[in-house]
Design an enzyme around this catalytic site. Sequence first.
Site, PDB file in Angstrom:
ATOM      1  N   LEU A 212       0.813  -1.224   0.000  1.00  0.00           N
ATOM      2  CA  LEU A 212       0.000   0.000   0.000  1.00  0.00           C
ATOM      3  C   LEU A 212       0.845   1.272   0.000  1.00  0.00           C
ATOM      4  O   LEU A 212       1.928   1.324   0.570  1.00  0.00           O
ATOM      5  CB  LEU A 212      -0.924   0.012   1.217  1.00  0.00           C
ATOM      6  CG  LEU A 212      -1.939  -1.130   1.293  1.00  0.00           C
ATOM      7  CD1 LEU A 212      -2.858  -0.917   2.490  1.00  0.00           C
ATOM      8  CD2 LEU A 212      -2.749  -1.256   0.006  1.00  0.00           C
TER       9      LEU A 212
ATOM     10  N   HIS B 207      -3.365   4.116  -2.869  1.00  0.00           N
ATOM     11  CA  HIS B 207      -4.427   3.249  -2.323  1.00  0.00           C
ATOM     12  C   HIS B 207      -5.233   4.000  -1.256  1.00  0.00           C
ATOM     13  O   HIS B 207      -6.448   3.860  -1.165  1.00  0.00           O
ATOM     14  CB  HIS B 207      -3.819   1.997  -1.668  1.00  0.00           C
ATOM     15  CG  HIS B 207      -3.077   1.104  -2.619  1.00  0.00           C
ATOM     16  ND1 HIS B 207      -1.716   0.971  -2.609  1.00  0.00           N
ATOM     17  CD2 HIS B 207      -3.531   0.287  -3.608  1.00  0.00           C
ATOM     18  CE1 HIS B 207      -1.340   0.109  -3.540  1.00  0.00           C
ATOM     19  NE2 HIS B 207      -2.417  -0.327  -4.162  1.00  0.00           N
TER      20      HIS B 207
ATOM     21  N   GLN C 208      -3.060 -12.846 -12.649  1.00  0.00           N
ATOM     22  CA  GLN C 208      -2.814 -11.688 -13.513  1.00  0.00           C
ATOM     23  C   GLN C 208      -1.335 -11.449 -13.788  1.00  0.00           C
ATOM     24  O   GLN C 208      -0.971 -10.449 -14.387  1.00  0.00           O
ATOM     25  CB  GLN C 208      -3.485 -10.435 -12.948  1.00  0.00           C
ATOM     26  CG  GLN C 208      -2.903  -9.882 -11.664  1.00  0.00           C
ATOM     27  CD  GLN C 208      -3.754  -8.755 -11.103  1.00  0.00           C
ATOM     28  OE1 GLN C 208      -4.838  -8.977 -10.569  1.00  0.00           O
ATOM     29  NE2 GLN C 208      -3.284  -7.520 -11.225  1.00  0.00           N
TER      30      GLN C 208
ATOM     31  N   LYS D 134      -4.302   5.574 -12.610  1.00  0.00           N
ATOM     32  CA  LYS D 134      -2.982   5.198 -13.147  1.00  0.00           C
ATOM     33  C   LYS D 134      -3.106   3.965 -14.042  1.00  0.00           C
ATOM     34  O   LYS D 134      -2.465   3.866 -15.074  1.00  0.00           O
ATOM     35  CB  LYS D 134      -1.977   4.916 -12.025  1.00  0.00           C
ATOM     36  CG  LYS D 134      -0.587   4.638 -12.609  1.00  0.00           C
ATOM     37  CD  LYS D 134       0.406   4.256 -11.561  1.00  0.00           C
ATOM     38  CE  LYS D 134       0.281   2.822 -11.141  1.00  0.00           C
ATOM     39  NZ  LYS D 134       0.751   1.861 -12.172  1.00  0.00           N
TER      40      LYS D 134
ATOM     41  N   GLN E  44      -7.084  -0.888 -17.059  1.00  0.00           N
ATOM     42  CA  GLN E  44      -7.748  -1.745 -16.069  1.00  0.00           C
ATOM     43  C   GLN E  44      -9.095  -1.144 -15.664  1.00  0.00           C
ATOM     44  O   GLN E  44     -10.095  -1.863 -15.525  1.00  0.00           O
ATOM     45  CB  GLN E  44      -6.836  -1.896 -14.845  1.00  0.00           C
ATOM     46  CG  GLN E  44      -7.527  -2.521 -13.644  1.00  0.00           C
ATOM     47  CD  GLN E  44      -6.563  -2.865 -12.529  1.00  0.00           C
ATOM     48  OE1 GLN E  44      -5.817  -3.833 -12.624  1.00  0.00           O
ATOM     49  NE2 GLN E  44      -6.564  -2.104 -11.449  1.00  0.00           N
TER      50      GLN E  44
ATOM     51  N   VAL F 269      -2.196   9.546  -7.878  1.00  0.00           N
ATOM     52  CA  VAL F 269      -1.422  10.302  -6.882  1.00  0.00           C
ATOM     53  C   VAL F 269       0.043  10.241  -7.316  1.00  0.00           C
ATOM     54  O   VAL F 269       0.542   9.173  -7.682  1.00  0.00           O
ATOM     55  CB  VAL F 269      -1.598   9.701  -5.465  1.00  0.00           C
ATOM     56  CG1 VAL F 269      -0.788  10.477  -4.439  1.00  0.00           C
ATOM     57  CG2 VAL F 269      -3.079   9.691  -5.083  1.00  0.00           C
TER      58      VAL F 269
ATOM     59  N   SER G  82       3.189   3.758  -7.247  1.00  0.00           N
ATOM     60  CA  SER G  82       2.953   2.379  -7.674  1.00  0.00           C
ATOM     61  C   SER G  82       3.654   1.479  -6.663  1.00  0.00           C
ATOM     62  O   SER G  82       4.737   1.835  -6.162  1.00  0.00           O
ATOM     63  CB  SER G  82       3.561   2.157  -9.067  1.00  0.00           C
ATOM     64  OG  SER G  82       3.785   0.777  -9.287  1.00  0.00           O
TER      65      SER G  82
ATOM     66  N   ARG H  43       5.247  -0.995  -7.282  1.00  0.00           N
ATOM     67  CA  ARG H  43       6.518  -1.456  -7.857  1.00  0.00           C
ATOM     68  C   ARG H  43       7.631  -0.425  -7.702  1.00  0.00           C
ATOM     69  O   ARG H  43       8.795  -0.758  -7.944  1.00  0.00           O
ATOM     70  CB  ARG H  43       6.330  -1.811  -9.330  1.00  0.00           C
ATOM     71  CG  ARG H  43       5.483  -3.076  -9.532  1.00  0.00           C
ATOM     72  CD  ARG H  43       5.449  -3.507 -10.988  1.00  0.00           C
ATOM     73  NE  ARG H  43       4.895  -4.839 -11.133  1.00  0.00           N
ATOM     74  CZ  ARG H  43       3.616  -5.097 -11.420  1.00  0.00           C
ATOM     75  NH1 ARG H  43       2.753  -4.101 -11.598  1.00  0.00           N
ATOM     76  NH2 ARG H  43       3.195  -6.351 -11.534  1.00  0.00           N
TER      77      ARG H  43
END
Length: 276
Positions: free
Chosen positions: A30, A34, A58, A146, A150, A173, A182, A184
């Site tokens: 998070l 989020h 996914q 973002k 999706q 954000v 992100s 990642r």
Amino acid sequence: MRVVETVADFRRACGAARRPLGLVPTMGGLHAGHLALVKRSKAECATTAATIFVNPAQFGPKEDFNTYPRNLWTDLDMFESEGVDLVFTPPVEEVYPTAFDTWVNVGKVSSRLEGEARPGHFRGVATVVTKLLAIARPDRAYFGQKDAQQCLVIKQLNDDLALGAVVVIVPTVREPDGLALSSRNVNLRPDERRAAPVLYRALCLAQKMQREGTNDAEAICRAMREEVGKERLAQVDYVSISDAATLEDLERVDRPALALLAVRIGKTRLIDNIAL
Ligand code: PAF
């Protein structure tokens, strides 16, 4: 905050929740992006439920499922501080029991861009989101802009399968230097982190060109590629100017559009987009 791990408990808790019920599906890891979804749900709903599930379906076989950030205790603390009422943290077997054999394939809108670059990705996203919406039956479900494609895939499945949620898209954000938040981003080494705002610079350039009168999508894409090319550590996966509603490729920006791109910085693949 109540934490449940089984489908049966989550269904029961959502069924008994004060309405409207907002659902914030996440894979954990998070960050403030989020929490913006949670804040919006809290502002609009009497109950906010969230999910934390790193969805194996996914991720492609060569993707980062095993190294995807997993910090369950920190994530639960963050949700609790934001006032989330209920969190579903199922083990994989709870979502995909041995006999599981139903998959949700969304059509055209999932076929290009991320759909092309990550075969099977949207089948996995669509299947798990359908299942979460079917279990929780929320009034509203919250997703971040973002992941623009999706968002469109989820709107499509929610409409087509009459799942009855209002799909709410919350603005991206960003860090002060423009990098979209992100999960990642934690994988970026310091030099890669310094390189990563190049995505936002390329998107701002696209927006500036279009505002100043360039409608030729190919010219805008070329300029975006050149901008990313200035950053030694960055490698373009795709850049695109697409219809904002269908994600069809545009030759001219003559209707609401998105500039989108995917870029590899070292081993980390980042995506971002901006409205034109
Ligand atoms: O955006 C994500 O975190 C995931 O794709 C989602 C929507 C939670 C489905 O696993």
